[in-house]
Design an enzyme around this catalytic site. Structure first.
Site, mmCIF file in Angstrom:
data_model
loop_
_atom_site.group_PDB
_atom_site.id
_atom_site.type_symbol
_atom_site.label_atom_id
_atom_site.label_comp_id
_atom_site.label_asym_id
_atom_site.label_seq_id
_atom_site.Cartn_x
_atom_site.Cartn_y
_atom_site.Cartn_z
ATOM 1 N N PRO A 127 -9.758 -6.787 1.695
ATOM 2 C CA PRO A 127 -9.834 -5.508 1.679
ATOM 3 C C PRO A 127 -9.109 -4.832 0.523
ATOM 4 O O PRO A 127 -7.993 -5.467 0.346
ATOM 5 C CB PRO A 127 -9.503 -4.770 2.931
ATOM 6 C CG PRO A 127 -8.863 -5.837 3.595
ATOM 7 C CD PRO A 127 -9.318 -7.145 3.293
ATOM 8 N N ASN A 128 -9.746 -3.842 -0.232
ATOM 9 C CA ASN A 128 -9.088 -3.430 -1.222
ATOM 10 C C ASN A 128 -8.983 -4.103 -2.432
ATOM 11 O O ASN A 128 -8.539 -3.317 -3.810
ATOM 12 C CB ASN A 128 -7.958 -2.639 -0.954
ATOM 13 C CG ASN A 128 -8.254 -1.520 0.324
ATOM 14 O OD1 ASN A 128 -9.115 -0.525 0.241
ATOM 15 N ND2 ASN A 128 -7.499 -1.683 1.226
ATOM 16 N N ARG A 155 -5.612 0.916 -9.747
ATOM 17 C CA ARG A 155 -4.573 1.867 -9.063
ATOM 18 C C ARG A 155 -3.297 0.967 -8.904
ATOM 19 O O ARG A 155 -3.323 -0.199 -8.897
ATOM 20 C CB ARG A 155 -4.825 2.503 -7.679
ATOM 21 C CG ARG A 155 -6.034 3.665 -8.042
ATOM 22 C CD ARG A 155 -6.604 4.001 -6.662
ATOM 23 N NE ARG A 155 -5.598 4.711 -5.817
ATOM 24 C CZ ARG A 155 -5.063 5.800 -5.679
ATOM 25 N NH1 ARG A 155 -5.775 6.700 -6.410
ATOM 26 N NH2 ARG A 155 -4.015 6.214 -5.104
ATOM 27 N N TYR A 190 0.348 -4.045 -8.632
ATOM 28 C CA TYR A 190 -0.498 -5.328 -8.549
ATOM 29 C C TYR A 190 -1.012 -5.689 -10.229
ATOM 30 O O TYR A 190 -1.864 -6.471 -10.231
ATOM 31 C CB TYR A 190 -1.730 -4.805 -7.895
ATOM 32 C CG TYR A 190 -1.629 -4.563 -6.231
ATOM 33 C CD1 TYR A 190 -1.169 -5.578 -5.508
ATOM 34 C CD2 TYR A 190 -1.865 -3.214 -5.911
ATOM 35 C CE1 TYR A 190 -1.017 -5.380 -4.089
ATOM 36 C CE2 TYR A 190 -1.380 -3.066 -4.410
ATOM 37 C CZ TYR A 190 -1.092 -4.146 -3.842
ATOM 38 O OH TYR A 190 -0.734 -3.997 -2.116
ATOM 39 N N ASN A 242 -6.810 -14.769 -0.572
ATOM 40 C CA ASN A 242 -5.866 -13.499 -0.457
ATOM 41 C C ASN A 242 -6.473 -12.549 0.585
ATOM 42 O O ASN A 242 -7.496 -11.677 0.441
ATOM 43 C CB ASN A 242 -5.734 -12.786 -1.659
ATOM 44 C CG ASN A 242 -4.644 -11.486 -1.548
ATOM 45 O OD1 ASN A 242 -4.459 -11.006 -0.733
ATOM 46 N ND2 ASN A 242 -4.313 -11.254 -2.935
ATOM 47 N N ALA A 296 -4.521 -6.746 3.676
ATOM 48 C CA ALA A 296 -3.867 -6.441 4.578
ATOM 49 C C ALA A 296 -4.254 -7.023 6.038
ATOM 50 O O ALA A 296 -3.406 -7.223 7.015
ATOM 51 C CB ALA A 296 -4.072 -4.910 4.827
ATOM 52 N N HIS A 303 -1.529 -9.465 7.801
ATOM 53 C CA HIS A 303 -0.699 -8.914 8.713
ATOM 54 C C HIS A 303 -1.533 -8.294 10.015
ATOM 55 O O HIS A 303 -0.548 -8.116 10.820
ATOM 56 C CB HIS A 303 -0.252 -7.625 8.064
ATOM 57 C CG HIS A 303 0.255 -7.778 6.547
ATOM 58 N ND1 HIS A 303 0.718 -8.792 6.153
ATOM 59 C CD2 HIS A 303 -0.356 -6.996 5.423
ATOM 60 C CE1 HIS A 303 0.998 -8.627 4.809
ATOM 61 N NE2 HIS A 303 0.278 -7.764 4.352
ATOM 62 N N GLU A 309 -2.719 -19.618 0.780
ATOM 63 C CA GLU A 309 -2.631 -18.161 0.933
ATOM 64 C C GLU A 309 -2.158 -17.740 -0.343
ATOM 65 O O GLU A 309 -0.920 -18.255 -0.672
ATOM 66 C CB GLU A 309 -2.069 -17.828 2.026
ATOM 67 C CG GLU A 309 -1.869 -16.254 2.353
ATOM 68 C CD GLU A 309 -1.336 -16.177 3.592
ATOM 69 O OE1 GLU A 309 -1.631 -16.737 4.560
ATOM 70 O OE2 GLU A 309 -0.940 -14.635 3.695
ATOM 71 N N HIS A 317 -0.635 -14.004 -2.373
ATOM 72 C CA HIS A 317 -0.451 -12.534 -2.370
ATOM 73 C C HIS A 317 -0.201 -12.035 -3.942
ATOM 74 O O HIS A 317 1.208 -12.779 -4.160
ATOM 75 C CB HIS A 317 0.647 -12.063 -1.337
ATOM 76 C CG HIS A 317 -0.050 -12.049 -0.208
ATOM 77 N ND1 HIS A 317 -0.831 -11.308 0.709
ATOM 78 C CD2 HIS A 317 0.212 -13.070 1.004
ATOM 79 C CE1 HIS A 317 -1.172 -11.716 1.602
ATOM 80 N NE2 HIS A 317 -0.518 -12.720 2.104
ATOM 81 N N ILE A 318 -0.423 -11.237 -4.392
ATOM 82 C CA ILE A 318 -0.108 -10.788 -5.795
ATOM 83 C C ILE A 318 1.172 -10.305 -5.746
ATOM 84 O O ILE A 318 2.194 -10.535 -6.817
ATOM 85 C CB ILE A 318 -1.112 -9.725 -6.316
ATOM 86 C CG1 ILE A 318 -2.611 -10.556 -6.626
ATOM 87 C CG2 ILE A 318 -0.775 -9.108 -7.656
ATOM 88 C CD1 ILE A 318 -3.750 -9.403 -6.415
ATOM 89 N N SER A 319 1.501 -9.441 -4.936
ATOM 90 C CA SER A 319 2.752 -8.702 -4.726
ATOM 91 C C SER A 319 3.750 -9.496 -3.837
ATOM 92 O O SER A 319 3.333 -10.418 -3.228
ATOM 93 C CB SER A 319 2.640 -7.229 -4.127
ATOM 94 O OG SER A 319 2.209 -7.229 -2.961
ATOM 95 N N ARG A 363 8.448 -5.821 0.331
ATOM 96 C CA ARG A 363 7.873 -4.590 0.437
ATOM 97 C C ARG A 363 8.042 -3.910 1.896
ATOM 98 O O ARG A 363 9.109 -4.546 2.614
ATOM 99 C CB ARG A 363 6.443 -4.570 0.160
ATOM 100 C CG ARG A 363 6.256 -5.007 -1.143
ATOM 101 C CD ARG A 363 4.729 -5.230 -1.775
ATOM 102 N NE ARG A 363 3.853 -3.928 -1.625
ATOM 103 C CZ ARG A 363 2.768 -3.706 -1.406
ATOM 104 N NH1 ARG A 363 1.961 -4.803 -1.536
ATOM 105 N NH2 ARG A 363 2.203 -2.596 -1.464
ATOM 106 N N ARG A 369 4.586 -5.703 6.126
ATOM 107 C CA ARG A 369 4.075 -6.815 5.303
ATOM 108 C C ARG A 369 4.469 -7.985 5.314
ATOM 109 O O ARG A 369 4.204 -9.151 4.754
ATOM 110 C CB ARG A 369 3.928 -6.298 3.803
ATOM 111 C CG ARG A 369 3.067 -5.152 3.555
ATOM 112 C CD ARG A 369 2.990 -4.723 2.043
ATOM 113 N NE ARG A 369 2.500 -3.487 1.871
ATOM 114 C CZ ARG A 369 1.435 -2.747 2.107
ATOM 115 N NH1 ARG A 369 0.317 -3.505 2.249
ATOM 116 N NH2 ARG A 369 0.886 -1.527 1.949
#
Ligand code: CA2
Length: 147
Positions: free
Chosen positions: A11-12, A19, A24, A75, A78, A81, A99, A101-103, A108, A112
């Protein structure tokens, strides 16, 4: 026959590059797909690259990959989590699962820091930006050459 690789995005991630570039980066998901496609074409692999905001759709793609794919990179966004259902689907895969994750999720918010899906992952890359996808494709290509 070319090895088939699934890359799934949760998602997202369709908003990538639109944004929060400080978290990201500026690349869009289409840029990420093009980068991955360059790699898989150059390495004789076939790629299915998908994004969905729906948990059930991601699970359906994981099921589809079973018996067809040689590896999968996800990826989960969310859902990492929250989703035991995606973990269960990944647990039904008998090929390498990675797996990304970009960040750096560990730098964070504390919610997360835990990822259910990491429990199935053969390797995880976090905090390397969109390059993380390429790093894991490299790893997958190495494993497939060895097999
Ligand atoms: O760092 C990652 O790759 C994440 O999987 C991205 C998820 C986040 O929930 C995870 O904790 C870590 C978020 C997807 C991207 O969301 C965006 C929202 C607005 C603009 C661009 C992307």
């Amino acid at each position: 026959m070319a090895h088939l690789v699934y890359i799934l995005n949760g998602p997202n991630l369709n908003l990538l590059g639109q944004r929060e570039p400080h978290i990201y980066g500026h690349e869009t998901l289409a840029d990420v797909e093009a980068m991955c496609r360059n790699f898989t074409e150059a390495n004789g692999m076939e790629l299915r690259f998908h994004q969905s905001n729906a948990e059930h759709q991601l699970i359906d793609w994981i099921h589809e990959s079973r018996g067809a794919a040689s590896g999968l990179i996800i990826n989960p966004g969310a859902f990492s989590h929250t989703s035991i259902a995606i973990l269960d689907a990944l647990n039904a895969c008998d090929f390498p699962v990675f797996e990304v994750h970009i960040s750096n999720i560990h730098r964070r918010e504390s919610f997360r820091h835990h990822s259910y899906t990491s429990q199935r992952a053969d390797g995880i890359v976090v905090g390397c930006g969109t390059q993380g996808y390429l790093l894991l494709l490299e790893r997958l290509a190495t494993l497939l050459r060895q097999s």
